[in-house]
Motif scaffolding. Structure first.
Motif, PDB file in Angstrom:
ATOM      1  N   GLY A 312       0.825  -1.261  -0.069  1.00 27.02           N
ATOM      2  CA  GLY A 312      -0.181   0.089   0.016  1.00 27.02           C
ATOM      3  C   GLY A 312       0.773   1.310  -0.093  1.00 27.02           C
ATOM      4  N   LEU A 313       1.841   1.269  -1.069  1.00 25.95           N
ATOM      5  CA  LEU A 313       2.564   2.620  -1.037  1.00 25.95           C
ATOM      6  C   LEU A 313       1.612   3.680  -0.809  1.00 25.95           C
ATOM      7  CD1 LEU A 313       5.596   3.540  -1.406  1.00 25.95           C
ATOM      8  CD2 LEU A 313       5.103   3.527  -3.878  1.00 25.95           C
ATOM      9  N   TRP A 314       2.263   4.759  -0.119  1.00 26.22           N
ATOM     10  CA  TRP A 314       1.394   5.991  -0.134  1.00 26.22           C
ATOM     11  C   TRP A 314       0.349   5.882   0.546  1.00 26.22           C
ATOM     12  CZ3 TRP A 314       2.717   8.254  -5.656  1.00 26.22           C
ATOM     13  CH2 TRP A 314       4.044   8.585  -5.774  1.00 26.22           C
ATOM     14  N   GLY A 315      -0.028   4.975   1.378  1.00 25.33           N
ATOM     15  CA  GLY A 315      -1.222   4.883   2.163  1.00 25.33           C
ATOM     16  C   GLY A 315      -1.007   5.789   3.330  1.00 25.33           C
ATOM     17  N   ASN A 316      -2.056   6.189   4.045  1.00 18.78           N
ATOM     18  CA  ASN A 316      -2.216   7.162   5.227  1.00 18.78           C
ATOM     19  C   ASN A 316      -2.188   6.335   6.566  1.00 18.78           C
ATOM     20  OD1 ASN A 316      -3.182   9.752   3.868  1.00 18.78           O
ATOM     21  ND2 ASN A 316      -4.577   8.330   2.762  1.00 18.78           N
ATOM     22  N   HIS A 317      -1.744   7.207   7.248  1.00 16.54           N
ATOM     23  CA  HIS A 317      -1.961   6.816   8.656  1.00 16.54           C
ATOM     24  C   HIS A 317      -3.248   6.354   9.040  1.00 16.54           C
ATOM     25  CE1 HIS A 317       1.979   8.627   9.758  1.00 16.54           C
ATOM     26  NE2 HIS A 317       2.118   7.928  10.718  1.00 16.54           N
ATOM     27  N   ALA A 318      -3.851   5.612  10.099  1.00 11.19           N
ATOM     28  CA  ALA A 318      -5.212   4.973  10.302  1.00 11.19           C
ATOM     29  C   ALA A 318      -6.115   6.406  10.783  1.00 11.19           C
ATOM     30  CB  ALA A 318      -5.156   3.929  11.195  1.00 11.19           C
ATOM     31  N   TYR A 319      -5.440   7.320  11.407  1.00 10.90           N
ATOM     32  CA  TYR A 319      -6.181   8.358  11.772  1.00 10.90           C
ATOM     33  C   TYR A 319      -6.701   9.340  10.803  1.00 10.90           C
ATOM     34  CZ  TYR A 319      -1.785  10.656  11.947  1.00 10.90           C
ATOM     35  OH  TYR A 319      -0.324  10.995  11.694  1.00 10.90           O
ATOM     36  N   GLU A 320      -6.043   9.245   9.571  1.00  6.61           N
ATOM     37  CA  GLU A 320      -6.714   9.740   8.235  1.00  6.61           C
ATOM     38  C   GLU A 320      -7.670   8.780   7.626  1.00  6.61           C
ATOM     39  OE1 GLU A 320      -7.511  12.639   5.852  1.00  6.61           O
ATOM     40  OE2 GLU A 320      -5.969  13.155   7.367  1.00  6.61           O
ATOM     41  N   ALA A 321      -7.044   7.557   7.272  1.00  5.27           N
ATOM     42  CA  ALA A 321      -8.016   6.615   6.670  1.00  5.27           C
ATOM     43  C   ALA A 321      -7.452   5.097   6.983  1.00  5.27           C
ATOM     44  CB  ALA A 321      -7.735   6.795   5.030  1.00  5.27           C
ATOM     45  N   ALA A 322      -8.461   4.447   7.517  1.00  8.58           N
ATOM     46  CA  ALA A 322      -8.157   3.204   8.090  1.00  8.58           C
ATOM     47  C   ALA A 322      -8.459   2.093   7.057  1.00  8.58           C
ATOM     48  CB  ALA A 322      -8.800   2.678   9.014  1.00  8.58           C
ATOM     49  N   TYR A 323      -7.418   1.003   6.718  1.00 11.86           N
ATOM     50  CA  TYR A 323      -7.516   0.020   5.866  1.00 11.86           C
ATOM     51  C   TYR A 323      -7.582  -1.372   6.325  1.00 11.86           C
ATOM     52  CZ  TYR A 323      -5.267   3.996   3.611  1.00 11.86           C
ATOM     53  OH  TYR A 323      -4.784   5.380   3.080  1.00 11.86           O
ATOM     54  N   ALA A 324      -8.331  -1.989   5.615  1.00  7.12           N
ATOM     55  CA  ALA A 324      -8.564  -3.487   6.151  1.00  7.12           C
ATOM     56  C   ALA A 324      -8.781  -4.478   4.915  1.00  7.12           C
ATOM     57  CB  ALA A 324      -9.685  -3.759   7.141  1.00  7.12           C
ATOM     58  N   GLY A 325      -7.936  -5.524   4.814  1.00  6.83           N
ATOM     59  CA  GLY A 325      -7.945  -6.473   3.824  1.00  6.83           C
ATOM     60  C   GLY A 325      -8.157  -7.931   4.197  1.00  6.83           C
ATOM     61  N   VAL A 326      -8.433  -8.790   3.376  1.00 13.68           N
ATOM     62  CA  VAL A 326      -8.890  -9.922   3.745  1.00 13.68           C
ATOM     63  C   VAL A 326      -8.553 -11.089   2.579  1.00 13.68           C
ATOM     64  CG1 VAL A 326     -11.191 -10.070   3.060  1.00 13.68           C
ATOM     65  CG2 VAL A 326     -10.327 -11.684   4.979  1.00 13.68           C
ATOM     66  N   TYR A 327      -8.211 -12.367   2.758  1.00 18.30           N
ATOM     67  CA  TYR A 327      -7.580 -13.047   1.631  1.00 18.30           C
ATOM     68  C   TYR A 327      -8.367 -14.498   1.689  1.00 18.30           C
ATOM     69  CZ  TYR A 327      -3.042 -10.581   1.280  1.00 18.30           C
ATOM     70  OH  TYR A 327      -2.297  -9.578   0.988  1.00 18.30           O
TER      71      TYR A 327
END
Length: 444
Positions: A312-327
């Motif tokens: 996730g190059l250039w992803g934000n800190h979670a306090y700006e945007a939180a990300y979650a993935g699943v396989y």
């Protein structure tokens, strides 16, 4: 140094340097070739995507929620003035990323509001005075990136966002500066050692924080501290072969760390809220200088930083945007377009801005073409059908559903394996403290 020790050191160096090499490789590629629908733009000029990201956008885990406005900064010629238009309360963020992939400042709805703003972006070590009333962002490295994202609610919202993009400008504080640009690796270096040549040149041009520079000294036996002529042009065959083995070992360690650990609960979304907390030294406007958002172990942070750059190059800190993935689905089976699934939200993610689910292929994490050109789905998607109890059930499968309600809630999948990602912009406290749990993907 023994061959095994040298190989292990090379692996450590690969993990340490991968974020910089990957980051600046993208800087150079976007500057010269653009990124999907976003045209190329020279240093200190914004390049704008005029449409939302699609499969032509070859950028890992790119979002399909916002229009990108990206500027590659070369501050070697002096500070720049940044003008930001009034967005009228609409979500946007300008994320500042240094050459080592550290997020060192944020401007935008969460951090600085949505009114018109002017900022001065200064190079490291600058001691001048900004114009009266102008606030300052100091970059840790002379080359850096501004990754701008303007929320766009589909084609009908494009004119509004395009107008904002036109008003987003960069100008030199004082014209006439001489710019160093991005040093280029020696073209004579063999391809298998090009990574180390890039790291050697760029680490010298864009020094890291003091504690990291001290850690870098370990890599002297690899030639990474050599100045002048490249040591990789005519290295001894055995030495070269050992470095190549180390590079491959470093890659393998990053790939292994990018996957969920063995024993992860079946169907659990991996919401690493601290994936981008590896910046330990540079806290500009909009960042939170708080132990909660810093990885305490600097050496552990190097692997985290490499994983973040990989997935996730250039992803934000979670306090700006939180990300979650699943396989995997709820039964622990790898997600695949050969099957059909549902994702039922009894309660949708609590956010102050908006949320979405985006579909990516594996292993590249790119968007994948589909017949309805839908790459993400979320609370801004028109026509979603909710249950009588207010729940929202999304359908994830390769073929278009025959039922009209299911078709309205359909997120197309690739034919092969895939990884969805949920993004939560300006996430609520329930997301950040783990109280809110994302539902598993259920096979049908």
């Amino acid at each position: 140094m023994s061959q095994p020790a040298l190989e292990n050191l090379a692996a450590d160096a690969y993990i340490y340097g991968y974020p910089m090499v990957h980051d600046l490789g993208k800087v150079d590629a976007i500057r010269t070739r653009g990124m999907g629908p976003m045209a190329a733009a020279e240093f200190n000029t914004f390049g704008h995507a005029r449409q939302l990201a699609d499969p032509r956008t070859d950028f890992v885990s790119v979002n399909n929620d916002t229009l990108y406005s990206v500027a590659q900064l070369d501050l070697s010629g002096g500070p720049l003035l940044l003008h930001v238009p009034d967005t009228g309360g609409a979500y946007y963020v300008l994320q500042f990323v240094d050459a080592w992939s550290n997020n060192f400042a944020y401007l935008g709805r969460r951090a600085t509001g949505t009114a018109e703003q002017t900022w001065l972006i200064a190079p490291p070590g600058w001691h001048g005075s900004p114009p009266e009333g102008v606030r300052v962002v100091v970059a840790p490295t002379a080359v850096a990136s501004i990754v701008g994202r303007f929320a766009c609610d589909g084609a009908e919202d494009l004119p509004r966002v395009l107008e904002l993009q036109r008003a987003l400008t960069l100008t030199p504080l004082e014209p006439g500066g001489v710019y160093a640009g991005l040093p280029q690796p020696d073209p004579g270096v063999p391809e298998e050692l090009r990574f180390f040549e890039q790291l050697r040149r760029w680490a010298a041009a864009f020094p890291p924080a003091g504690p990291d520079a001290e850690y870098q000294r370990r890599f002297a036996p690899l030639g990474l501290l050599d100045e002048g002529r490249s040591p990789y042009l005519d290295g001894a065959p055995e030495w070269t072969a050992t470095l190549v083995k180390g590079i491959e070992a470093g890659k393998a360690r990053i790939e292994a760390a990018s996957r969920p650990p063995e024993g992860t609960a079946t169907g659990e979304w991996t919401a690493n809220l601290h994936l981008f907390d590896y910046n330990l030294d540079f806290f500009g406007p909009g960042t939170l200088d708080d132990p909660q958002w810093r990885i305490p172990d600097r050496r552990a942070a190097y692997l985290t930083r490499a994983v973040a750059a990989r997935v996730g190059l250039w992803g934000n800190h979670a306090y700006e945007a939180a990300y979650a993935g699943v396989y995997h689905d709820a039964d622990g089976v790898t997600l695949s377009g050969a099957h059909s699934y549902t994702l039922r939200f009894a309660t949708t993610p609590p956010v102050a801005a908006f949320w979405s689910v985006t579909m990516y292929d594996v292993p590249d994490y790119y968007l994948v073409a589909n017949p309805i050109d839908r790459y993400s789905i979320g609370d801004r998607t028109p026509g979603l059908v909710r249950g009588a109890d207010g729940s929202l059930t999304l359908v994830l499968q390769h073929e278009r559903p025959t039922d009209p309600d299911e078709a309205a809630n359909w997120l197309p999948t690739p034919e092969g394996e895939f990884r969805p990602m949920i993004r939560m912009y300006q996430p609520g406290e329930a997301v950040l403290d783990g109280t809110y749990r994302l539902p598993p993907i259920e096979p049908r």
